[in-house]
Design a protein around this motif. Sequence first.
Motif, mmCIF file in Angstrom:
data_model
loop_
_atom_site.group_PDB
_atom_site.id
_atom_site.type_symbol
_atom_site.label_atom_id
_atom_site.label_comp_id
_atom_site.label_asym_id
_atom_site.label_seq_id
_atom_site.Cartn_x
_atom_site.Cartn_y
_atom_site.Cartn_z
ATOM 1 N N ARG A 46 1.000 -1.215 0.031
ATOM 2 C CA ARG A 46 -0.216 -0.049 0.009
ATOM 3 C C ARG A 46 0.833 1.353 0.024
ATOM 4 O O ARG A 46 0.575 2.290 -0.871
ATOM 5 C CB ARG A 46 -0.886 -0.035 1.319
ATOM 6 N N VAL B 216 2.539 1.440 -3.368
ATOM 7 C CA VAL B 216 1.602 2.198 -4.489
ATOM 8 C C VAL B 216 1.415 3.623 -4.209
ATOM 9 O O VAL B 216 1.546 4.485 -5.182
ATOM 10 C CB VAL B 216 0.314 1.508 -4.259
ATOM 11 N N PHE C 9 1.631 -1.359 -11.401
ATOM 12 C CA PHE C 9 1.243 -2.435 -11.556
ATOM 13 C C PHE C 9 2.152 -3.659 -11.434
ATOM 14 O O PHE C 9 1.668 -4.604 -11.175
ATOM 15 C CB PHE C 9 0.694 -2.521 -13.114
ATOM 16 N N ILE D 147 2.292 -4.680 -7.634
ATOM 17 C CA ILE D 147 1.055 -5.213 -7.416
ATOM 18 C C ILE D 147 1.061 -6.795 -7.766
ATOM 19 O O ILE D 147 0.551 -7.737 -6.935
ATOM 20 C CB ILE D 147 -0.290 -4.596 -8.006
ATOM 21 N N MET E 34 -4.320 -6.559 -14.723
ATOM 22 C CA MET E 34 -4.587 -5.513 -13.699
ATOM 23 C C MET E 34 -6.181 -5.271 -13.770
ATOM 24 O O MET E 34 -6.974 -4.840 -13.131
ATOM 25 C CB MET E 34 -3.954 -4.316 -13.827
ATOM 26 N N ARG F 272 -6.512 -10.447 -4.609
ATOM 27 C CA ARG F 272 -6.979 -9.212 -4.846
ATOM 28 C C ARG F 272 -7.983 -9.149 -5.843
ATOM 29 O O ARG F 272 -8.293 -9.954 -6.773
ATOM 30 C CB ARG F 272 -5.712 -8.363 -5.460
ATOM 31 N N VAL G 285 -7.910 -4.176 -10.646
ATOM 32 C CA VAL G 285 -7.313 -2.918 -10.175
ATOM 33 C C VAL G 285 -7.753 -1.912 -11.161
ATOM 34 O O VAL G 285 -8.256 -0.836 -10.852
ATOM 35 C CB VAL G 285 -5.606 -2.645 -10.218
ATOM 36 N N GLU H 158 -9.694 4.774 -9.402
ATOM 37 C CA GLU H 158 -9.763 3.108 -9.313
ATOM 38 C C GLU H 158 -8.992 2.614 -8.299
ATOM 39 O O GLU H 158 -8.925 1.622 -7.629
ATOM 40 C CB GLU H 158 -9.380 2.825 -10.763
ATOM 41 N N LEU H 159 -7.603 3.138 -8.119
ATOM 42 C CA LEU H 159 -6.587 2.952 -7.227
ATOM 43 C C LEU H 159 -7.170 2.971 -5.570
ATOM 44 O O LEU H 159 -7.044 2.307 -4.867
ATOM 45 C CB LEU H 159 -5.235 3.332 -7.143
ATOM 46 N N PHE I 191 -9.539 -0.073 -5.296
ATOM 47 C CA PHE I 191 -8.668 -0.829 -5.087
ATOM 48 C C PHE I 191 -8.135 -0.966 -3.324
ATOM 49 O O PHE I 191 -8.256 -2.092 -2.906
ATOM 50 C CB PHE I 191 -7.533 -1.249 -5.922
ATOM 51 N N LYS I 192 -7.686 -0.208 -3.078
ATOM 52 C CA LYS I 192 -7.060 0.098 -1.725
ATOM 53 C C LYS I 192 -8.181 -0.110 -0.736
ATOM 54 O O LYS I 192 -7.726 -0.712 0.323
ATOM 55 C CB LYS I 192 -6.257 1.085 -1.493
#
Length: 158
Positions: free
Chosen positions: A10, A13, A62, A65, A87, A94, A97, A146-147, A150-151
């Motif tokens: 995290r 990123v 990416f 990840i 992704m 996960r 992404v 979008e991240l 995802f997070k």
Amino acid sequence: MASGVWPELREQVAVEESQLQQLLDLHRPLLEKCLTVEPDAIELSALAARLHSFYTGIENLFRRIALELDGGVTQGSAWHQRLLRQMMEPGTRRPAVLSAELHEQLQSYLQFRHVFRSAYSFQLHWDKMAPLVLHCEEVFSALRSELASFKACMDTSA
């Protein structure tokens, strides 16, 4: 879904996001100029380098990840394409992404990156680069959104 590597990932990123923002901020005056005046050859080269760095930064994110949550990136001649597609799909550890829409937008930046790496700077054309240059911040904003989703998903499953 998440693993013990998530807190560190995290943070990685977040660092990549910050560096991408710095890249966009650095070139903002040139971008603003290009809204009214077509760039000269030197400016065009700078903008091409910006696009290359922009996609490379996204790809670095990416790859992190994929390495930490998917066990790596498949190698071979088309690994860049496969990573981008990877992704868009959920992994075993996960969620996805990227949305299909953002995946499609990033394809154009990946394609430009390949052109940039194999062309001479005098072969670059503003009319072909302009859509990528002028929409870079929008694409980054969509990526950040979008991240964030995802997070948030990874945070709740940690």
